[in-house]
Structure formats: structure tokens, C-alpha cells
Design a protein around this motif. Structure first.
Motif, PDB file in Angstrom:
ATOM      1  N   LEU A  66       0.830  -1.207   0.000  1.00 60.18           N
ATOM      2  CA  LEU A  66       0.000   0.000   0.000  1.00 60.18           C
ATOM      3  C   LEU A  66       0.863   1.254   0.000  1.00 60.18           C
ATOM      4  O   LEU A  66       0.605   2.204  -0.749  1.00 60.18           O
ATOM      5  CB  LEU A  66      -0.924  -0.005   1.223  1.00 60.18           C
ATOM      6  CG  LEU A  66      -1.964  -1.118   1.284  1.00 60.18           C
ATOM      7  CD1 LEU A  66      -2.745  -1.030   2.591  1.00 60.18           C
ATOM      8  CD2 LEU A  66      -2.906  -1.036   0.096  1.00 60.18           C
ATOM      9  N   LEU A  70       1.352   4.221  -2.926  1.00 62.55           N
ATOM     10  CA  LEU A  70       1.252   5.662  -2.695  1.00 62.55           C
ATOM     11  C   LEU A  70       2.528   6.377  -3.139  1.00 62.55           C
ATOM     12  O   LEU A  70       2.469   7.504  -3.652  1.00 62.55           O
ATOM     13  CB  LEU A  70       0.988   5.936  -1.211  1.00 62.55           C
ATOM     14  CG  LEU A  70      -0.376   5.476  -0.673  1.00 62.55           C
ATOM     15  CD1 LEU A  70      -0.476   5.743   0.824  1.00 62.55           C
ATOM     16  CD2 LEU A  70      -1.502   6.184  -1.408  1.00 62.55           C
ATOM     17  N   THR A  82       2.346   7.177   7.207  1.00 68.81           N
ATOM     18  CA  THR A  82       1.404   7.794   8.148  1.00 68.81           C
ATOM     19  C   THR A  82      -0.038   7.637   7.668  1.00 68.81           C
ATOM     20  O   THR A  82      -0.945   7.326   8.457  1.00 68.81           O
ATOM     21  CB  THR A  82       1.739   9.280   8.325  1.00 68.81           C
ATOM     22  OG1 THR A  82       3.093   9.413   8.762  1.00 68.81           O
ATOM     23  CG2 THR A  82       0.814   9.933   9.345  1.00 68.81           C
ATOM     24  N   ALA A  83      -0.251   7.846   6.370  1.00 73.17           N
ATOM     25  CA  ALA A  83      -1.609   7.727   5.825  1.00 73.17           C
ATOM     26  C   ALA A  83      -2.128   6.300   5.955  1.00 73.17           C
ATOM     27  O   ALA A  83      -3.292   6.079   6.338  1.00 73.17           O
ATOM     28  CB  ALA A  83      -1.619   8.173   4.368  1.00 73.17           C
ATOM     29  N   VAL A  84      -1.282   5.309   5.652  1.00 67.74           N
ATOM     30  CA  VAL A  84      -1.710   3.913   5.739  1.00 67.74           C
ATOM     31  C   VAL A  84      -2.002   3.534   7.186  1.00 67.74           C
ATOM     32  O   VAL A  84      -3.021   2.890   7.477  1.00 67.74           O
ATOM     33  CB  VAL A  84      -0.637   2.991   5.133  1.00 67.74           C
ATOM     34  CG1 VAL A  84      -0.936   1.533   5.455  1.00 67.74           C
ATOM     35  CG2 VAL A  84      -0.562   3.176   3.627  1.00 67.74           C
ATOM     36  N   THR A  86      -2.843   5.544   9.630  1.00 66.76           N
ATOM     37  CA  THR A  86      -4.045   6.260  10.065  1.00 66.76           C
ATOM     38  C   THR A  86      -5.296   5.577   9.538  1.00 66.76           C
ATOM     39  O   THR A  86      -6.284   5.388  10.269  1.00 66.76           O
ATOM     40  CB  THR A  86      -4.001   7.711   9.582  1.00 66.76           C
ATOM     41  OG1 THR A  86      -2.816   8.351  10.087  1.00 66.76           O
ATOM     42  CG2 THR A  86      -5.217   8.482  10.059  1.00 66.76           C
ATOM     43  N   GLY A  87      -5.261   5.190   8.262  1.00 61.49           N
ATOM     44  CA  GLY A  87      -6.411   4.489   7.696  1.00 61.49           C
ATOM     45  C   GLY A  87      -6.680   3.168   8.382  1.00 61.49           C
ATOM     46  O   GLY A  87      -7.836   2.834   8.676  1.00 61.49           O
ATOM     47  N   CYS A  88      -5.611   2.392   8.679  1.00 65.58           N
ATOM     48  CA  CYS A  88      -5.789   1.113   9.371  1.00 65.58           C
ATOM     49  C   CYS A  88      -6.338   1.319  10.774  1.00 65.58           C
ATOM     50  O   CYS A  88      -7.195   0.550  11.239  1.00 65.58           O
ATOM     51  CB  CYS A  88      -4.461   0.360   9.427  1.00 65.58           C
ATOM     52  SG  CYS A  88      -3.880  -0.245   7.833  1.00 65.58           S
ATOM     53  N   LEU A  90      -8.232   3.822  11.819  1.00 69.34           N
ATOM     54  CA  LEU A  90      -9.643   4.195  11.724  1.00 69.34           C
ATOM     55  C   LEU A  90     -10.523   2.989  11.412  1.00 69.34           C
ATOM     56  O   LEU A  90     -11.617   2.839  11.987  1.00 69.34           O
ATOM     57  CB  LEU A  90      -9.823   5.275  10.649  1.00 69.34           C
ATOM     58  CG  LEU A  90      -9.202   6.642  10.960  1.00 69.34           C
ATOM     59  CD1 LEU A  90      -9.367   7.585   9.781  1.00 69.34           C
ATOM     60  CD2 LEU A  90      -9.831   7.245  12.219  1.00 69.34           C
ATOM     61  N   LEU A  91     -10.046   2.127  10.499  1.00 69.04           N
ATOM     62  CA  LEU A  91     -10.805   0.910  10.187  1.00 69.04           C
ATOM     63  C   LEU A  91     -10.913   0.006  11.407  1.00 69.04           C
ATOM     64  O   LEU A  91     -11.988  -0.566  11.676  1.00 69.04           O
ATOM     65  CB  LEU A  91     -10.132   0.154   9.041  1.00 69.04           C
ATOM     66  CG  LEU A  91     -10.280   0.765   7.647  1.00 69.04           C
ATOM     67  CD1 LEU A  91      -9.459  -0.035   6.641  1.00 69.04           C
ATOM     68  CD2 LEU A  91     -11.742   0.801   7.225  1.00 69.04           C
TER      69      LEU A  91
END
Length: 377
Positions: A66, A70, A82-84, A86-88, A90-91
């Protein structure tokens, strides 16, 4: 610095002769087997330290595609990591907030589930058989249902006492808590530095052997990625299919049974067998007509056909290449030797060993000992 050794006549720079390639492959195979042995030794001796590190490395390995995707879109590696993460996060939070009430509601049904089972299963079985069961069987079923209900009602306070007792041992509690907290931290840094870690390993390989060794690691990566990412994806898809089908059939604890059957599919036949048995028990307790039986049977039939014909071939493919018998034997053997950790690592370890064995056999079949040709042939 001493000059580099000359390249044998007739071989371009960086290309290995058969003898050199054989030595490199045998050395690589020995290193892989030794590395696996070292991992299990560390887990046995320093489990409190080795387990968080291995979990963090596994997290980085799974999420690296992933972040790499990006990066290809122009995002910085640190920002992508950081984005990955953060997304994980939140999920995960969303899934927990959704599933906790669902599982709490399902767990609240369990005591009544067993009480009803003791009172309704036996008459249902007797109606199917057309004859009464022995009195001892009826008595034991009633006692089993009552005891199971009492046990489940006391499970919460018992678990709380166990947690309190464990927390009372401050050292053990702190070590376990730190181990859990350090996994995402280590995983973040491992993921951020993943390309550097790969370059570090490649930098230790002799220059003329880099191409061949990289191909071998690529084969191992194909096997591991097919297993780790593929099996998790297959388990999640099957869990949704089974939970939806059993829910439409109005089976109690449909989500629990669906998740057990879906993710249990990582062990061949186990998840489906347990799921069918649990669904059959739920069917007897919530019987509303023959349509329920057709719905449950159709759910597992569609799930198995989809898994065998579409999901696994498209997601996992034939990269793992382990038969069901091999997987079962590996899980039993590693579980006996290394406990629960061995069960978790059984299939990935066996898949890696399969690659190693294939490489060794291929090289052996090219030796004069196997072909019967002379050394100079």
C-alpha cells in the motif's frame, strides 16, 4: 582495496556458471533454513521480545504494497506510511465499535441458547429417529445445558478475576502491555524503512550473486504474500458470505458462526466442518421450516464453490502450492513442537521450506552425480 577477481572466460559480468549458481543456491538454502531455526529458537527463549518484533515485521510486510503504491503516485514514504497507519487505525476502531455491541448481544444469548438446546435438541432428534432416546441421554443433555449456562454466566466475573490476578504481577503486566504497545510503533518504523532494510540485506550479498539471490527471495515473497494477504482476504470474504447467508436464514449467532467458518478456512476443512456443525445446532434451535435448511445448505454450498472456483484462484492462485494434507500435517507438527506460535507459523514456514526444497532438488538434478555425466561434460 584488492582488485576484483576476474570473470571466467565466456561469461558476461554478473552471470554465473552452473557451478557458481549451484553453490549460491545451496548457500542460500542453508541460510534460509538456519534463519527459520533461529526464529523458532528466539521465540522459545526470548518470546516476550521476539514476538512483538516478528509481529511488527509482519505488519510492515503486509502493509508495504500500500505504501509503495502511494509512493508511485508521488507521495513521500513517511507521509504514505502515516496515511496507511491512520487508515488502518480508523478501520480498526470502526470495526471494534461496530462488533463489540454485536458480539455482546450474541454472547448474551449463549446461556439461553444452551438451556434451549438441552430442552429442544433431544425431542427434535427423537422425532427424526422415530424413537425415544435412553433416559440417561436425556438426563445428561439437561445437565449439560444447565452447567453450560451457569459457566457462561460466571465467565465474565471469572475473566475479571483472572485479569486482576494477572495485573497484580506488576512485572508481567508491564512487559505484556509494553509488548502490545510497541508492536504498532515498531511496525511504523519498519514500514517506513522497509526499502532500506531490503537494501541492507542486498548489500550483504556478493555482487555476482545478487541477481540469483534476488530471484530466490522474489519466489519466497510470492509464496508469503500469497499466503498472508490472500488467506486473510479469503477469510474475510467467506466470513461476510457465511454471516450474511446465516443471518438471512435467521440462525442465532450468525455472525459468530460465519467468522469461525470463514477464518477457520485457513486450516483446510476445519472452518467449514465446525461452521456446518454450529449452523446445524442453531438450525434445530430456531427451526421455522424447510426453507431454513435450504438456506443454510445453500450458504455453505455457495461459499465453498465461490472459494474453490473464484476467490482462492484469483486472490491466492497457485503460488503457495501446498496440498490440504501437507497443511494439516504441518499445523499438527509445528503445533506439537512450538505450541500456538508454531500453529501460526506452520504454513508460512512450510511454504518457504517448499521453495528451498525445490531449489535444492533442481540444482541436484543438474549435478553429474544425478545426470551420470562426467565432470567435464
Amino acid at each position: 582495496m584488492p582488485p576484483a577477481p576476474p570473470v571466467p572466460a565466456g561469461l558476461p559480468a554478473g552471470e554465473l556458471s552452473e557451478l557458481e549458481a549451484r553453490r549460491v543456491d545451496f548457500a542460500w538454502s542453508a541460510v534460509m533454513v538456519g534463519s527459520l531455526a533461529l526464529v523458532f529458537a528466539l521465540l522459545s527463549v526470548f518470546g516476550g521480545v521476539a514476538v512483538p518484533v516478528l509481529l511488527a515485521l509482519a505488519m510492515a510486510y503486509v502493509l508495504n504494497p500500500l505504501v509503495t503504491a502511494l509512493e508511485r503516485r508521488g507521495l513521500n514514504r513517511s507521509l504514505g506510511t502515516t496515511a496507511v497507519f491512520t487508515g488502518c487505525a480508523l478501520l480498526l476502531v470502526g470495526a471494534v465499535l461496530y462488533l463489540i455491541p454485536v458480539f455482546r448481544e450474541e454472547a448474551a444469548k449463549l446461556p439461553d441458547f444452551f438451556v434451549r438446546a438441552s430442552g429442544r435438541v433431544v425431542p427434535q432428534v427423537e422425532s427424526w429417529l422415530g424413537r425415544p432416546l435412553p433416559g440417561l441421554v436425556r438426563q445428561r443433555m439437561t445437565e449439560l445445558g444447565a452447567r453450560a449456562s451457569e459457566l457462561l454466566q460466571s465467565a465474565g466475573p471469572t475473566a475479571a478475576r483472572l485479569v486482576a490476578s494477572f495485573a497484580g504481577n506488576t512485572a508481567r503486566f508491564v512487559v505484556t502491555l509494553l509488548g502490545l504497545l510497541v508492536v504498532p510503533v515498531l511496525g511504523f518504523f519498519f514500514l517506513q524503512d522497509y526499502p532500506n532494510l531490503v537494501k541492507l540485506v542486498q548489500g550483504l550479498v556478493p555482487r555476482r550473486a545478487v541477481g540469483l539471490v534476488s530471484r530466490r527471495f522474489s519466489e519466497v515473497d510470492d509464496v508469503l504474500s500469497a499466503f498472508v494477504r490472500g488467506q486473510i482476504t479469503v477469510g474475510a470474504i467467506l466470513s461476510v458470505l457465511y454471516s450474511t447467508g446465516l443471518g438471512l436464514a435467521r440462525i442465532d449467532m450468525a455472525i459468530v458462526i460465519g467468522c469461525i467458518a470463514g477464518f477457520g478456512n485457513m486450516v483446510p476443512y476445519l472452518g467449514t466442518t465446525v461452521g456446518v456443525l454450529l449452523a446445524a445446532l442453531g438450525l434445530m434451535l430456531s427451526w421455522q421450516g424447510a426453507w431454513q435448511l435450504a438456506a443454510v445448505a445453500g450458504t455453505f454450498l455457495v461459499g465453498q464453490m465461490a472459494e474453490g472456483l473464484f476467490i482462492t484462484p484469483r486472490i491466492v492462485g497457485d503460488k503457495v502450492g501446498l496440498s490440504s494434507v501437507t497443511v494439516i500435517i504441518a499445523i499438527l507438527a509445528f503445533g506439537e513442537l512450538f505450541g500456538f506460535t508454531g500453529i501460526l507459523l506452520a504454513v508460512p514456514t512450510t511454504a518457504i521450506l517448499k521453495v528451498v526444497l525445490r531449489v535444492v532438488v533442481e540444482r541436484y538434478q543438474r549435478t553429474p552425480l544425478y545426470t551420470g555425466e562426467g565432470p567435464g561434460a
